[in-house]
Scaffold this motif. Structure first.
Motif, PDB file in Angstrom:
ATOM      1  N   ARG A   1      -5.561  43.152 -20.698  1.00  0.00           N
ATOM      2  CA  ARG A   1      -4.601  42.745 -19.687  1.00  0.00           C
ATOM      3  C   ARG A   1      -3.549  43.801 -19.465  1.00  0.00           C
ATOM      4  N   GLN A   2      -3.064  44.345 -20.598  1.00  0.00           N
ATOM      5  CA  GLN A   2      -2.030  45.378 -20.490  1.00  0.00           C
ATOM      6  C   GLN A   2      -2.549  46.579 -19.707  1.00  0.00           C
ATOM      7  N   ARG A   3      -3.766  46.990 -20.025  1.00  0.00           N
ATOM      8  CA  ARG A   3      -4.286  48.185 -19.378  1.00  0.00           C
ATOM      9  C   ARG A   3      -4.600  47.958 -17.910  1.00  0.00           C
ATOM     10  N   ARG A   4      -5.048  46.770 -17.600  1.00  0.00           N
ATOM     11  CA  ARG A   4      -5.295  46.499 -16.182  1.00  0.00           C
ATOM     12  C   ARG A   4      -3.981  46.547 -15.428  1.00  0.00           C
ATOM     13  N   ARG A   5      -2.961  46.030 -16.079  1.00  0.00           N
ATOM     14  CA  ARG A   5      -1.636  46.052 -15.455  1.00  0.00           C
ATOM     15  C   ARG A   5      -1.178  47.485 -15.242  1.00  0.00           C
ATOM     16  N   TRP A   6      -1.369  48.313 -16.246  1.00  0.00           N
ATOM     17  CA  TRP A   6      -0.968  49.706 -16.101  1.00  0.00           C
ATOM     18  C   TRP A   6      -1.759  50.376 -14.974  1.00  0.00           C
ATOM     19  N   TYR A   7      -3.026  50.049 -14.935  1.00  0.00           N
ATOM     20  CA  TYR A   7      -3.862  50.673 -13.919  1.00  0.00           C
ATOM     21  C   TYR A   7      -3.382  50.296 -12.539  1.00  0.00           C
ATOM     22  N   ARG A   8      -3.104  49.032 -12.333  1.00  0.00           N
ATOM     23  CA  ARG A   8      -2.637  48.595 -11.031  1.00  0.00           C
ATOM     24  C   ARG A   8      -1.324  49.267 -10.680  1.00  0.00           C
ATOM     25  N   GLY A   9      -0.439  49.349 -11.695  1.00  0.00           N
ATOM     26  CA  GLY A   9       0.847  49.991 -11.449  1.00  0.00           C
ATOM     27  C   GLY A   9       0.664  51.438 -11.040  1.00  0.00           C
ATOM     28  N   MET A  10      -0.248  52.094 -11.727  1.00  0.00           N
ATOM     29  CA  MET A  10      -0.499  53.496 -11.410  1.00  0.00           C
ATOM     30  C   MET A  10      -1.004  53.637  -9.981  1.00  0.00           C
ATOM     31  N   MET A  11      -1.958  52.792  -9.605  1.00  0.00           N
ATOM     32  CA  MET A  11      -2.494  52.858  -8.242  1.00  0.00           C
ATOM     33  C   MET A  11      -1.378  52.650  -7.233  1.00  0.00           C
ATOM     34  N   GLU A  12      -0.548  51.681  -7.493  1.00  0.00           N
ATOM     35  CA  GLU A  12       0.557  51.411  -6.571  1.00  0.00           C
ATOM     36  C   GLU A  12       1.459  52.610  -6.390  1.00  0.00           C
ATOM     37  N   THR A  13       1.862  53.177  -7.526  1.00  0.00           N
ATOM     38  CA  THR A  13       2.806  54.283  -7.432  1.00  0.00           C
ATOM     39  C   THR A  13       2.169  55.493  -6.766  1.00  0.00           C
TER      40      THR A  13
ATOM     41  N   THR B   1     -13.371  52.161 -19.020  1.00  0.00           N
ATOM     42  CA  THR B   1     -13.851  52.330 -17.657  1.00  0.00           C
ATOM     43  C   THR B   1     -14.060  50.960 -17.013  1.00  0.00           C
ATOM     44  N   ILE B   2     -14.515  50.016 -17.817  1.00  0.00           N
ATOM     45  CA  ILE B   2     -14.651  48.660 -17.276  1.00  0.00           C
ATOM     46  C   ILE B   2     -13.281  48.119 -16.871  1.00  0.00           C
ATOM     47  N   VAL B   3     -12.315  48.348 -17.753  1.00  0.00           N
ATOM     48  CA  VAL B   3     -10.957  47.899 -17.463  1.00  0.00           C
ATOM     49  C   VAL B   3     -10.455  48.534 -16.176  1.00  0.00           C
ATOM     50  N   ALA B   4     -10.771  49.813 -15.992  1.00  0.00           N
ATOM     51  CA  ALA B   4     -10.303  50.505 -14.791  1.00  0.00           C
ATOM     52  C   ALA B   4     -10.903  49.865 -13.540  1.00  0.00           C
ATOM     53  N   TRP B   5     -12.213  49.609 -13.593  1.00  0.00           N
ATOM     54  CA  TRP B   5     -12.835  48.993 -12.426  1.00  0.00           C
ATOM     55  C   TRP B   5     -12.246  47.620 -12.165  1.00  0.00           C
ATOM     56  N   HIS B   6     -12.059  46.889 -13.237  1.00  0.00           N
ATOM     57  CA  HIS B   6     -11.475  45.557 -13.106  1.00  0.00           C
ATOM     58  C   HIS B   6     -10.089  45.651 -12.492  1.00  0.00           C
ATOM     59  N   GLY B   7      -9.319  46.624 -13.013  1.00  0.00           N
ATOM     60  CA  GLY B   7      -7.971  46.821 -12.494  1.00  0.00           C
ATOM     61  C   GLY B   7      -7.992  47.188 -11.019  1.00  0.00           C
ATOM     62  N   LEU B   8      -8.959  48.037 -10.661  1.00  0.00           N
ATOM     63  CA  LEU B   8      -9.057  48.441  -9.258  1.00  0.00           C
ATOM     64  C   LEU B   8      -9.326  47.240  -8.368  1.00  0.00           C
ATOM     65  N   ILE B   9     -10.248  46.396  -8.823  1.00  0.00           N
ATOM     66  CA  ILE B   9     -10.562  45.209  -8.037  1.00  0.00           C
ATOM     67  C   ILE B   9      -9.325  44.330  -7.886  1.00  0.00           C
ATOM     68  N   GLU B  10      -8.632  44.174  -8.983  1.00  0.00           N
ATOM     69  CA  GLU B  10      -7.407  43.359  -8.905  1.00  0.00           C
ATOM     70  C   GLU B  10      -6.418  43.974  -7.936  1.00  0.00           C
ATOM     71  N   TYR B  11      -6.327  45.284  -8.001  1.00  0.00           N
ATOM     72  CA  TYR B  11      -5.380  45.955  -7.117  1.00  0.00           C
ATOM     73  C   TYR B  11      -5.765  45.769  -5.657  1.00  0.00           C
ATOM     74  N   LEU B  12      -7.071  45.939  -5.386  1.00  0.00           N
ATOM     75  CA  LEU B  12      -7.500  45.822  -4.007  1.00  0.00           C
ATOM     76  C   LEU B  12      -7.363  44.405  -3.488  1.00  0.00           C
ATOM     77  N   ARG B  13      -7.524  43.472  -4.394  1.00  0.00           N
ATOM     78  CA  ARG B  13      -7.346  42.094  -3.965  1.00  0.00           C
ATOM     79  C   ARG B  13      -5.892  41.799  -3.669  1.00  0.00           C
ATOM     80  N   GLY B  14      -5.050  42.772  -3.941  1.00  0.00           N
ATOM     81  CA  GLY B  14      -3.634  42.548  -3.713  1.00  0.00           C
ATOM     82  C   GLY B  14      -3.131  41.475  -4.626  1.00  0.00           C
ATOM     83  N   ASP B  15      -3.613  41.556  -5.846  1.00  0.00           N
ATOM     84  CA  ASP B  15      -3.311  40.499  -6.792  1.00  0.00           C
ATOM     85  C   ASP B  15      -1.819  40.449  -7.079  1.00  0.00           C
ATOM     86  N   GLN B  16      -1.148  39.613  -6.396  1.00  0.00           N
ATOM     87  CA  GLN B  16       0.285  39.525  -6.589  1.00  0.00           C
ATOM     88  C   GLN B  16       0.646  38.700  -7.797  1.00  0.00           C
ATOM     89  N   SER B  17      -0.335  38.073  -8.358  1.00  0.00           N
ATOM     90  CA  SER B  17      -0.015  37.214  -9.492  1.00  0.00           C
ATOM     91  C   SER B  17       0.620  38.004 -10.613  1.00  0.00           C
TER      92      SER B  17
END
Lengths: 408, 667, 134
Positions: free
Chosen positions: B323-335, B445-461
């Motif tokens: 969870r932490q890493r997916r969060r970091w990944y999304r944050g990175m993509m955003e920034t 790498t799985i986490v990264a893909w998962h994070g990317l999907i979450e990011y693209l979904r605009g996961d505001q949660s």
């Protein structure tokens, strides 16, 4: 790497020349092995060193203190002669620590240990012949040993970088040489650095404490040509020199009040806050209120208020009260309130519109007499007085821990 | 071979070539950074060895620092944390703790330990943050300031601290980090050397798992016992000792950890403080600083100092770590996306031309491409085009180079500050370096893909989740919404906090009417929730009460279908639930623990939402749900409990929360 | 704030400083001068030593920057009478904190003397003896 794409053949392959691949594997294996060996090597070496040195250090420490305090004559030379290289190395490190904490006779005695270990000579050699790091380490040692070398040595070798110059000036300060102020200021300011490090400013301050004349002379002459950062820093130092300034020429400080850079103006006001007693200066500055009212930068106004507050005489306080109603910036207003607070007379007219016996401003939907919202100065005043109350509370050392309600 | 097959084959081959080339370049870049890091480290060690006889504590010119500590539900550790910060070795320091609307006893504990009292005055300036309920000072420690405000998330709390301090510098620090005693003295060095140019400086973060922490200080440094934290030690070492040092050498340091970084207060205020809608606000603020200062043509420097250390606990389960890493990944993509105007522009110096693009390529795209590569391998094998050489090359470039770089990181650490003193620990570290690349890396790498999907979904949660808590243990927050009227009296999403060790103190919060019947039970009214791993549903139900995404309750037999891994059942026996209470429907809001509950109320646009209220007249019908341990309190003789076992309730169905757009729950 | 002249031979002191170097210097210097010493490593230990009902030191020497409890805090607790030790016991602050504000704060908190580091142990001893009234 070649790609063989043969539609008619059943296999397509990305053929990577085996030679390249083998070479890569070998290189990688070798690098990995190298890294492991070096890493473990360093780790083992550091560990062994630590194990060896800790008991040595403890023994040396007690022996050192024994000789320093337990005997009339420490007899450093004969002791050092009995020590091995490792022990001397460790002793040097120990000496460094103790020299930083002591002053006076004990420190002089320890300095002699430094001589016995040959540190003073080594330092001089390093300055003359060594590279940058050796030189500045040597300068630190000389400062600790309070041993100033020939000026020519310093002048020839220690002028390249601002840090070296500051370290050299520091040596003079530690050794309390007679030419501290003159040589020191020259070392520090001659090259007109763009700005000082904190070590540099501190050194400038210490050097000028003994005799501020060289600094002020140079400032009076060169101030306008300096970079704003340097101007600001020198002004900051001036602020702390108020007890030793004597009759020196401070017109350049007044001049700085009109400097185009806001931070220089701000620093100039801060520098002046300790000079309230100087009638001449006060006269030159003038009433101040006009200067302040016309000042566009809020941070500069805040510094001006602090200065007025520090001066504290009737003229200054009146100027502060006058400004209280019209200051537009929030933070400057708080600075104003803070400046005014120690001078508030509970029997006199209250600042702003706040009546201490009336409803507290800002805590209710108080509306001013002309229908406006609460005077913002009241908010700043209240904030300031509350914080002052807490400061007093924390420092209260009387027996009863009752809550202080009175304002004064 | 058919045309399709040959096209497929060509594609696979082309991809393979691309991947290998990509990795060659990326690794070359990393190697360069690592080597530069060694040089920087050497300079750094030399710098730290030089200690002039000038005394920080004596000098009126030393910069003052404000420690800004955002705190949300840190009741267990906050008092010790503040104590450790108060005893840091630094001449001019103040501490601003920002209580971000904690729902547990964080504030109460602070108040008691430090004898806090309200400052009876409003803040006289505008603070760009959620409303401040009160500012408190300690009667015994004059350098402690505690700000109690409405919840707004970490960025918001940081901003409150930044605007309320008057020190030149501020140090953003996490509430659960333990700093070395001299860390502050060391990390401000850039501001001492170049007071004009320095704007930000960061220290190292290291893993505290298994270290002995006493009196707010790490007394003994040990490697963690288990593999996962151990691998993270490796990761952090590499990230800081090679990554950041190398970037600093290149004058392109874009990352300063939010757990330990010092900034110029005025500069951060100039850029508007921390941004609210980011997940990794620390990364974002540094990149924006670069952008702003370059735009303004200011001569500045951002530095990294390896010596000072902030110690922090890292997740030790794959779940929380993921969870932490997916969060970091999304944050990175955003920034990265937000700063895209800086890419390849010379005006932004190396940061724009080289660093940001490389960073994006390596950290954002790299894991994705690598993951793709792992997928490609079996396909290639199936198509018969996988040859051993290609496979080896791929391994070499990913795993082999990875091990080399990891070990290089260990070398840097041992050669310089050597905090892991035992050679045995160093050997274990090297082993973790191997493990890091066999399994962990692939999992990432799985986490990264998962994070990317979450990011693209605009996961505001996650963004929403951050508003409530920013610890690393956050459970997945399914989007919440107003419940539909599918079930009568409305499955009001009330929540109860089941006690965990940490929340034992929740009950002491002065405004929570807590139910202290059982030693381990404690209810706080809905908007004070505890971060407990076994109260998933209860916690997310709170989100339902306040958030925007649509959803509804649906009766199902499978508890895992909805958001979270459980749902509500109706039962007469409240002992069956997770926790020891449930929700009953009643007309009197004070029946339950607390003085209010939940009702369904129509919104402005007609949608029914769940709101917490003390007045039950607000909602549909003339009652609502309250939480209680006594099933007979409400109308009827039972109520709804949250559970993972639907057999627990009457019947074999339960109500789960489903979100309209996404049929399956998120976790 | 001076203690009345003591007839007993042994004088006792409580020292609190987290720096090993300083502790070692003070230990040597003061025991050579005939003091019985209680040496503490940080503020909390100092507090315990001063709260010991059997403790009756003639002089207390405190550092300011100590872990767990700062010297000024400890001093204020002593002066408020919250500990077992005599609230008027002579206290010397020996600290690196040498700015004007720090000196003022130290004196306001009730210190009899405020010495900054680097310090002269001989001077310290002279001040100690003056405060004790020997």
């Amino acid at each position: 790497m070649t790609v063989i794409a043969d539609p008619s053949s059943a296999t397509t392959a990305v053929a990577i020349p085996p030679v390249a691949l083998t070479a890569a594997v070998v290189v990688l294996a070798a690098s990995l092995a190298a890294v492991v060996i070096v890493t473990l090597g360093y780790s083992l070496r550091a560990d062994r060193r630590r194990r060896r040195r800790t008991p040595i250090r403890a023994d040396l420490r007690s022996a050192l203190l024994d000789r320093l305090y337990g005997r009339d004559e420490p007899a450093w030379d004969e002791w050092v002669a009995t020590l091995s290289t490792t022990e001397r190395d460790e002793l040097e490190s120990l000496l460094d620590v103790y020299l930083r904490e002591l002053r006076g006779r004990d420190a002089d005695s320890l300095a002699e240990l430094g001589v016995a270990l040959g540190i003073d000579e080594r330092a001089r050699r390093d300055i003359a012949d060594g590279g940058y790091w050796e030189r500045i380490h040597a300068l630190v040692w000389l400062a600790l040993l309070r041993d100033a070398p020939d000026r020519s040595l310093l002048e020839t070798h220690c002028r390249e970088t601002p840090r070296e110059r500051a370290a050299a000036a520091r040596v003079l300060y530690a050794a309390e040489t007679t030419d501290l102020a003159t040589t020191g200021i020259e070392l520090l300011l001659e090259a007109e650095p763009r700005s000082f490090s904190v070590f540099g400013i501190d050194t400038l301050y210490r050097v000028s404490e003994t005799d501020p004349a060289p600094l002020f002379e140079r400032a009076a002459a060169d101030f306008e040509t300096w970079e704003p950062a340097l101007q600001q820093q020198v002004l900051l130092v001036t602020r702390h020199l108020h007890t030793v300034v004597g009759g020196a020429d401070l017109s350049w400080v007044i001049g700085a009040l009109s400097n185009p850079e806001p931070r220089v103006r701000s620093a100039a006001w801060r520098a002046l806050d300790a000079y309230g007693w100087n009638r001449g200066l006060r006269a030159d500055i003038g009433a101040g209120s006009d200067r302040i009212a016309d000042e566009p930068a809020p941070s500069v106004r805040a510094s001006a208020y602090r200065a007025l507050g520090a001066w504290g005489d009737t003229e200054a306080v009146t100027a502060l009260r006058a400004a209280a109603g019209s200051e537009p910036d929030d933070r400057a207003r708080v600075a104003l309130a803070r400046a005014l607070f120690p001078h508030w007379d509970p029997d006199g007219p209250a600042p702003g519109r706040w009546d201490p016996d009336g409803p507290a401003p800002g805590r209710e939907n108080a509306v001013g007499s002309d229908g406006d919202a609460v005077d913002p100065f009241d908010a700043a005043w209240r904030w300031t007085s509350e914080h002052a109350r807490f400061d007093r509370l924390a420092r209260n050392i009387s027996g009863a821990r009752t809550r202080e309600v009175t304002r004064r | 071979m058919t045309a399709l097959e040959s096209i497929g084959t060509t594609l696979v081959v082309a991809s393979g070539v691309l991947i290998v080339t990509y990795y060659l370049l990326i690794n070359a870049g990393y190697l360069l950074i690592h080597v530069l890091a060694l040089f920087e480290l050497r300079d750094n060690v030399r710098e730290s060895e030089w200690t002039p006889s000038f005394r920080a504590f004596d000098s009126p010119f030393y910069p003052g620092v404000a420690m800004v500590v955002p705190a949300y539900n840190e009741a267990a550790t906050i008092v010790e944390s503040v104590r450790s910060m108060l005893s840091l070795n630094y001449p001019d320091q103040e501490i601003v703790v920002v209580n971000d609307g904690s729902t547990d006893a964080t504030f109460a504990r602070l108040r008691e330990a430090y004898d806090l009292e309200l400052v009876d005055a409003d803040v006289p300036y505008d603070v760009p943050a959620e409303p401040i309920r009160g500012v408190y000072r300690s009667r015994t420690h004059e350098d402690l300031l505690v700000v109690d405000k409405e919840n707004g998330g970490k960025s918001d709390a940081l901003n409150a601290g930044v605007w309320l301090t008057e020190q030149t510098l501020f140090c953003a620090v996490d509430a659960d980090t333990v700093l070395d005693r001299n860390a502050l003295l060391q990390v401000v060095k850039p501001f001492l050397e170049e007071p004009e140019r320095a704007v930000a400086s960061g220290g190292t973060i290291r893993v505290a798992n298994n270290c002995v922490v006493e009196d707010g200080e790490v007394q003994e440094v040990h490697l963690p016992e288990t593999g996962l934290p151990g691998i993270q030690v490796m990761e952090y070492l590499r990230a800081f000792y090679s990554g950041r040092l190398g970037l600093a050498r290149l004058k392109g340091l874009i990352l300063i950890s939010g757990a330990f970084g010092v900034f110029r207060t005025d500069r951060v205020r100039e850029i508007g403080g921390y941004r609210h809608d980011t997940i990794t606000e620390d990364f974002d603020v540094v990149v924006r600083l670069h952008e702003y200062l370059s735009d303004e043509d200011v001569d500045y420097t951002v530095d990294f100092i390896p010596e000072p250390v902030a110690w922090t606990e890292v997740p030790d389960t794959l779940r929380t770590l993921g969870r932490q890493r997916r969060r970091w990944y999304r944050g990175m993509m955003e920034t990265v996306v937000a700063s895209r105007r800086m890419f390849f522009r010379r005006a932004y110096g190396r940061v724009g031309t080289v660093i940001l693009p490389f960073f994006t390529a390596a950290e954002a795209l790299g894991p994705l491409i690598e993951g793709f590569g792992y997928v490609l391998l079996p396909i290639a094998w199936y198509l018969g085009i996988l040859n051993i050489e290609f496979f080896l090359t791929f391994l070499l470039l990913t795993v082999g180079a990875g091990i080399f770089l990891s070990w290089f990181g260990v070398l840097s650490e041992v050669w310089s500050y050597n905090r892991y003193e035992s050679p045995w620990d160093v050997l274990r570290l090297l082993w973790y370096g191997v493990l890091e690349n066999f399994g962990y890396r692939q999992w990432k790498t799985i986490v990264a893909w998962h994070g990317l999907i979450e990011y693209l979904r605009g996961d505001q949660s996650w963004g929403v989740m951050e508003r409530r808590g920013f610890g690393t243990d956050d459970e997945a927050a399914p989007p919440s919404a107003a419940p539909g009227a599918t079930v009568t009296p409305g499955a009001t999403a009330t929540t109860a906090g089941t006690e965990t060790a940490r929340s034992a103190a929740t009950a002491t919060d002065e405004t929570a009417a807590t139910d202290r019947t059982a030693a381990n039970s404690g209810f706080v009214w809905i908007d004070w929730l505890t971060e407990a791993s076994d109260t998933d549903g209860l916690r997310w139900l709170d989100r339902i009460a306040t958030e925007e995404a649509p959803g509804r309750f649906a009766p199902v037999t499978d508890p895992t279908v909805g958001a979270g891994d459980g749902g509500f059942v109706w039962t007469r026996d409240f002992a069956d639930s997770v926790g020891d209470g449930g929700f009953v429907w009643t007309t009197d809001p004070s029946d339950g623990a607390g003085d209010g509950g939940f009702v369904l109320a129509p919104d402005a646009d007609g949608a029914l939402r769940l709101i917490e209220t003390t007045a039950f007249t607000d909602g549909v019908g003339d009652g609502g749900f309250v939480w209680t341990t006594d099933p007979t309190v409400g109308a009827g003789d039972g109520g709804f409990v949250w559970t993972r076992e639907f057999a627990d309730g009457a019947g074999d169905e339960g109500l789960v929360w489903v979100v309209d757009a996404f049929g399956d729950g998120d976790d | 704030m001076n203690q009345p002249c003591r007839r007993t031979v042994t004088k006792s002191a409580v020292i609190a400083d987290d720096d090993e170097t300083i502790r070692s210097i003070l230990q040597y210097k003061l025991s050579n001068a005939g003091f019985d010493l209680t040496v503490c490593h940080d503020g909390e230990a100092g507090r315990e030593a001063l709260n010991d009902p059997d403790a009756d030191p003639d002089i207390v020497i405190l550092d300011v920057m100590m872990p767990r409890l700062k010297g000024t805090q400890l001093l204020r607790t002593v002066r408020r009478g919250e500990l077992a030790v005599d609230p008027d016991v002579p206290v010397i602050m020996l600290t690196s904190r040498g700015t004007e504000d720090d000196v003022l704060e130290g004196l306001e908190s009730g210190a009899n003397e405020y010495l900054t580091k680097p310090f002269s142990p001989n001077e310290l001893l002279a001040r100690v003896e003056r405060l004790i009234g020997v």
